[in-house]
Design a protein around this motif. Structure first.
Motif, short mmCIF file in Angstrom:
data_model
loop_
_atom_site.label_atom_id
_atom_site.label_comp_id
_atom_site.label_asym_id
_atom_site.label_seq_id
_atom_site.Cartn_x
_atom_site.Cartn_y
_atom_site.Cartn_z
N ILE A 5 0.71 -1.14 0.05
CA ILE A 5 0.11 0.13 0.01
C ILE A 5 0.84 1.11 0.00
CG2 ILE A 5 -1.61 1.38 1.25
CD1 ILE A 5 -2.84 -1.57 0.41
N ALA A 6 0.62 2.10 -0.91
CA ALA A 6 1.43 3.55 -0.88
C ALA A 6 0.42 4.61 -0.91
CB ALA A 6 2.30 3.28 -2.12
N TRP A 7 1.18 5.61 -0.26
CA TRP A 7 0.62 7.27 -0.30
C TRP A 7 1.33 7.85 -1.24
CZ3 TRP A 7 2.20 11.26 3.69
CH2 TRP A 7 1.24 12.21 3.75
N LEU A 8 0.47 8.30 -2.15
CA LEU A 8 0.80 9.59 -3.23
C LEU A 8 0.27 10.85 -2.66
CD1 LEU A 8 -0.56 8.00 -6.58
CD2 LEU A 8 1.57 7.66 -5.58
N ALA A 63 -6.03 5.83 -5.86
CA ALA A 63 -5.19 6.42 -6.71
C ALA A 63 -4.74 5.67 -7.88
CB ALA A 63 -4.23 7.39 -6.29
N GLY A 64 -4.96 4.34 -7.91
CA GLY A 64 -4.44 3.14 -8.86
C GLY A 64 -3.72 2.15 -8.44
N VAL A 65 -3.59 1.15 -9.11
CA VAL A 65 -2.83 -0.25 -8.88
C VAL A 65 -1.87 -0.08 -9.86
CG1 VAL A 65 -2.81 -2.43 -8.41
CG2 VAL A 65 -4.91 -1.04 -7.55
N PHE A 66 -0.67 -0.45 -9.53
CA PHE A 66 0.49 -0.46 -10.35
C PHE A 66 1.45 -1.82 -10.03
CE2 PHE A 66 -0.79 3.65 -9.66
CZ PHE A 66 -0.88 4.12 -10.90
N GLU A 67 2.03 -2.44 -11.12
CA GLU A 67 2.82 -3.61 -10.87
C GLU A 67 4.12 -3.52 -11.72
OE1 GLU A 67 0.68 -7.11 -11.94
OE2 GLU A 67 -0.80 -7.00 -10.27
N ARG A 80 3.17 -5.36 -6.36
CA ARG A 80 1.88 -4.64 -6.72
C ARG A 80 1.85 -3.65 -5.73
NH1 ARG A 80 -2.61 -8.26 -6.25
NH2 ARG A 80 -2.36 -8.69 -8.53
N MET A 81 1.62 -2.22 -6.13
CA MET A 81 1.41 -1.27 -5.49
C MET A 81 0.08 -0.61 -5.70
SD MET A 81 3.70 0.50 -3.46
CE MET A 81 5.64 0.64 -4.38
N THR A 82 -0.92 -0.64 -4.47
CA THR A 82 -2.04 0.05 -4.24
C THR A 82 -1.93 1.31 -3.84
OG1 THR A 82 -3.09 -2.17 -4.11
CG2 THR A 82 -4.45 -0.37 -3.76
N CYS A 83 -2.26 2.28 -4.46
CA CYS A 83 -2.01 3.53 -4.16
C CYS A 83 -3.09 4.43 -3.85
CB CYS A 83 -1.35 4.49 -5.41
SG CYS A 83 0.41 3.69 -5.73
N TYR A 84 -3.04 5.24 -2.59
CA TYR A 84 -4.12 6.10 -2.38
C TYR A 84 -3.50 7.48 -2.27
CZ TYR A 84 -6.41 1.87 -1.25
OH TYR A 84 -7.03 0.59 -1.36
N THR A 85 -4.51 8.51 -2.17
CA THR A 85 -4.08 9.90 -1.73
C THR A 85 -4.99 10.16 -0.42
OG1 THR A 85 -6.17 10.74 -2.93
CG2 THR A 85 -4.08 10.85 -3.99
N VAL A 115 8.70 0.02 -9.64
CA VAL A 115 7.27 0.09 -9.65
C VAL A 115 6.86 1.77 -9.55
CG1 VAL A 115 6.81 -0.19 -7.32
CG2 VAL A 115 4.74 -0.67 -8.90
N ASP A 116 7.97 2.31 -8.89
CA ASP A 116 7.44 4.05 -8.72
C ASP A 116 7.91 4.43 -10.04
OD1 ASP A 116 6.92 3.34 -5.97
OD2 ASP A 116 8.54 4.71 -5.15
N LYS A 117 8.77 4.00 -11.01
CA LYS A 117 9.16 4.49 -12.09
C LYS A 117 7.82 4.50 -13.19
CE LYS A 117 13.87 3.89 -12.99
NZ LYS A 117 14.78 3.05 -12.06
N ILE A 118 6.81 3.58 -12.89
CA ILE A 118 5.75 3.34 -13.70
C ILE A 118 4.56 4.46 -13.00
CG2 ILE A 118 3.51 1.81 -13.98
CD1 ILE A 118 5.76 -0.68 -13.95
#
Length: 130
Positions: A5-8, A63-67, A80-85, A115-118
């Motif tokens: 899980i990540a915070w944007l 805010a999106g899911v990125f792999e 897999r990074m599930t992002c939230y604001t 994954v952060d590059k994506i």
């Protein structure tokens, strides 16, 4: 699969990023779920642990899911990074395993994980990161 899980958090076309002790690349703040935690609970706990601020639960928005290929792992392991604001209260400060906090722009893309590059590319395409 590494599920995170990540915070944007963007301010003035820059994104908040963190570098853990002993690591050379930056990652979006966040981390892995504890057993039984929801995404929001994970986000709140991880951000409190890493950056000493309190996420406002009612403000959490997807805010999106990125792999991508996991950094430093054998071929085939995906993160897999599930992002939230979210809004927060308090003063941002490095804590726990975090050695450095930085506000990165798109020009810093080579300093972040795969994954952060994506995520950086997506944010640039949507006009949120320059």
């Amino acid at each position: 699969m590494i599920d995170k899980i990540a915070w944007l958090h963007l301010v003035d076309d820059r994104i908040l990023s963190t570098r853990s002790r002993g690591k050379s690349v930056f990652y979006l703040p966040g981390g892995k779920r504890e057993p039984g935690e929801s995404d929001t609970e994970t986000l709140i706990r991880e951000i409190r642990e890493e950056l000493t601020v309190e996420i406002t639960p009612a403000s959490v928005a997807p805010a999106g899911v990125f792999e991508a290929q996991a950094d430093g792992h054998a071929a085939g392991l995906v993160v897999r990074m599930t992002c939230y604001t979210a809004e927060f209260s308090g003063t941002l400060a490095a804590s726990s395993e975090i050695e450095e906090v930085a506000w990165l722009g798109y020009e810093d893309r080579d300093r972040v994980s795969a994954v952060d590059k994506i995520i950086f590319d997506h944010l640039r395409e949507t006009g949120l990161l320059r």
